[in-house]
Design a protein around this motif. Structure first.
Motif, mmCIF file in Angstrom:
data_model
loop_
_atom_site.group_PDB
_atom_site.id
_atom_site.type_symbol
_atom_site.label_atom_id
_atom_site.label_comp_id
_atom_site.label_asym_id
_atom_site.label_seq_id
_atom_site.Cartn_x
_atom_site.Cartn_y
_atom_site.Cartn_z
ATOM 1 N N ARG A 78 0.844 -1.196 0.000
ATOM 2 C CA ARG A 78 0.000 0.000 0.000
ATOM 3 C C ARG A 78 0.879 1.246 0.000
ATOM 4 N N VAL A 79 0.283 2.366 -0.363
ATOM 5 C CA VAL A 79 0.990 3.639 -0.354
ATOM 6 C C VAL A 79 0.044 4.741 0.082
ATOM 7 N N GLN A 80 0.591 5.687 0.821
ATOM 8 C CA GLN A 80 -0.100 6.935 1.164
ATOM 9 C C GLN A 80 0.905 8.056 0.964
ATOM 10 N N TRP A 81 0.484 9.100 0.259
ATOM 11 C CA TRP A 81 1.403 10.201 -0.036
ATOM 12 C C TRP A 81 0.590 11.483 -0.085
ATOM 13 N N ARG A 82 1.066 12.503 0.601
ATOM 14 C CA ARG A 82 0.403 13.804 0.485
ATOM 15 C C ARG A 82 1.456 14.869 0.226
ATOM 16 N N ILE A 83 1.071 15.841 -0.597
ATOM 17 C CA ILE A 83 1.982 16.851 -1.116
ATOM 18 C C ILE A 83 1.440 18.225 -0.770
ATOM 19 N N ARG A 84 2.297 19.076 -0.251
ATOM 20 C CA ARG A 84 1.861 20.415 0.185
ATOM 21 C C ARG A 84 1.759 21.360 -1.011
ATOM 22 N N VAL A 85 0.560 21.893 -1.226
ATOM 23 C CA VAL A 85 0.303 22.765 -2.371
ATOM 24 C C VAL A 85 1.192 24.008 -2.340
ATOM 25 N N SER A 119 -5.846 -0.973 -3.840
ATOM 26 C CA SER A 119 -5.505 -2.339 -4.235
ATOM 27 C C SER A 119 -4.263 -2.317 -5.106
ATOM 28 N N VAL A 120 -3.565 -3.443 -5.102
ATOM 29 C CA VAL A 120 -2.355 -3.599 -5.902
ATOM 30 C C VAL A 120 -2.433 -4.957 -6.602
ATOM 31 N N ARG A 121 -2.139 -4.956 -7.904
ATOM 32 C CA ARG A 121 -2.211 -6.199 -8.673
ATOM 33 C C ARG A 121 -0.946 -6.348 -9.510
ATOM 34 N N ARG A 122 -0.296 -7.501 -9.397
ATOM 35 C CA ARG A 122 0.908 -7.743 -10.182
ATOM 36 C C ARG A 122 0.538 -8.075 -11.620
ATOM 37 N N LEU A 123 1.239 -7.447 -12.564
ATOM 38 C CA LEU A 123 1.034 -7.712 -13.983
ATOM 39 C C LEU A 123 2.046 -8.745 -14.474
ATOM 40 N N ASP A 124 1.773 -9.312 -15.637
ATOM 41 C CA ASP A 124 2.639 -10.351 -16.179
ATOM 42 C C ASP A 124 4.054 -9.846 -16.456
ATOM 43 N N ASP A 125 4.197 -8.559 -16.755
ATOM 44 C CA ASP A 125 5.521 -8.019 -17.068
ATOM 45 C C ASP A 125 6.299 -7.588 -15.830
ATOM 46 N N GLY A 126 5.751 -7.845 -14.636
ATOM 47 C CA GLY A 126 6.469 -7.540 -13.404
ATOM 48 C C GLY A 126 6.074 -6.223 -12.761
ATOM 49 N N ARG A 127 5.438 -5.345 -13.518
ATOM 50 C CA ARG A 127 4.974 -4.096 -12.908
ATOM 51 C C ARG A 127 3.730 -4.358 -12.074
ATOM 52 N N LEU A 128 3.406 -3.380 -11.245
ATOM 53 C CA LEU A 128 2.171 -3.475 -10.481
ATOM 54 C C LEU A 128 1.184 -2.417 -10.935
ATOM 55 N N GLU A 129 -0.061 -2.833 -11.014
ATOM 56 C CA GLU A 129 -1.163 -1.913 -11.281
ATOM 57 C C GLU A 129 -1.715 -1.490 -9.929
ATOM 58 N N VAL A 130 -1.607 -0.213 -9.634
ATOM 59 C CA VAL A 130 -2.018 0.320 -8.341
ATOM 60 C C VAL A 130 -3.289 1.140 -8.523
ATOM 61 N N SER A 131 -4.322 0.775 -7.794
ATOM 62 C CA SER A 131 -5.587 1.507 -7.825
ATOM 63 C C SER A 131 -5.762 2.237 -6.503
ATOM 64 N N VAL A 139 -11.612 17.441 -4.063
ATOM 65 C CA VAL A 139 -12.325 16.511 -4.927
ATOM 66 C C VAL A 139 -11.534 15.211 -5.009
ATOM 67 N N THR A 140 -12.209 14.081 -4.806
ATOM 68 C CA THR A 140 -11.556 12.780 -4.827
ATOM 69 C C THR A 140 -12.037 11.987 -6.036
ATOM 70 N N ARG A 141 -11.073 11.450 -6.790
ATOM 71 C CA ARG A 141 -11.371 10.655 -7.978
ATOM 72 C C ARG A 141 -10.549 9.371 -7.946
ATOM 73 N N PRO A 142 -11.059 8.304 -8.574
ATOM 74 C CA PRO A 142 -10.263 7.076 -8.661
ATOM 75 C C PRO A 142 -9.088 7.247 -9.618
ATOM 76 N N LEU A 143 -8.002 6.599 -9.299
ATOM 77 C CA LEU A 143 -6.803 6.620 -10.134
ATOM 78 C C LEU A 143 -6.255 5.205 -10.248
ATOM 79 N N VAL A 144 -5.935 4.793 -11.460
ATOM 80 C CA VAL A 144 -5.241 3.527 -11.699
ATOM 81 C C VAL A 144 -3.949 3.874 -12.428
#
Length: 196
Positions: A78-85, A119-131, A139-144
């Protein structure tokens, strides 16, 4: 318009493709753990086009976050990151100030940009798809997004890139500039981490 994924980090986990000898997996396993994001080495950068042909790039200098990474069970990562505007820097101080205003990031009411993975899903090429969920200007929106993990050296890093439509977050600009600035914003995140 939904968020389109390209690149990061936002900033989360990825495992390199397994080699015939399992040495790369051993390296990744050795670098599993709970990490804090080192803001002094990390990068949160965006680029937007104005007038149809001029690219403007901004970099946020202050951020904080944590990455929990498990190479053997990436789905638990998992990841959590916040950036100061207020820490944004472009090549013009007047523009930096304007970005704090209500028609842009509205920094007084919404001082942080935030991402939290779901969620985190491993792809066949070794990268991870992070949702996860990306929040800007309240405003909150989904990001993949797709993330690469670079385990080499004393400071492992996680890299991603993606695009957002700034209008999805209410970042429309003033009555004049809103028509001169492109809606699509290209984001690049590099999270360099230290063990907790």
């Amino acid at each position: 318009m939904p968020i389109k994924s390209l690149f990061l980090v936002l900033a989360v986990v990825v495992v390199t493709a397994a080699a015939p000898i399992d040495r790369s997996h051993d390296v990744a396993r050795a670098q599993s753990g709970a990490w804090i994001i080192d803001a002094s080495r990390s990068e949160a950068r965006f680029t937007v086009t104005k007038f149809g042909f001029v690219d403007v790039t901004g970099v946020f200098r202050q951020s904080e976050g944590e990455i929990q990474y498990d190479a053997d069970h990436p789905e638990t990562s998992r990841v959590q990151w916040r950036i100061r505007v207020a820490s944004v820097r472009t090549d013009a101080s007047d523009r930096d100030s304007a970005l704090q205003r209500p028609e842009y990031f509205d920094a007084v009411r919404h001082p942080y940009l935030e991402f939290a993975s779901r969620s985190v899903r491993r792809l066949d090429d070794g990268r991870l798809e992070v949702s996860g969920l990306l929040t800007m200007r309240g405003v909150t929106r989904p990001l993949v997004t797709l993330v690469r993990h670079l385990p080499a050296g004393a400071y492992p890093s996680f890299e991603t890139a993606f695009e957002v439509d700034r209008y999805d977050f209410g970042i429309v600009g003033g009555s004049v500039m809103r028509r001169l600035i492109g809606r699509t914003v290209r984001v690049r995140l590099v999270a360099v981490v230290n063990p907790q």
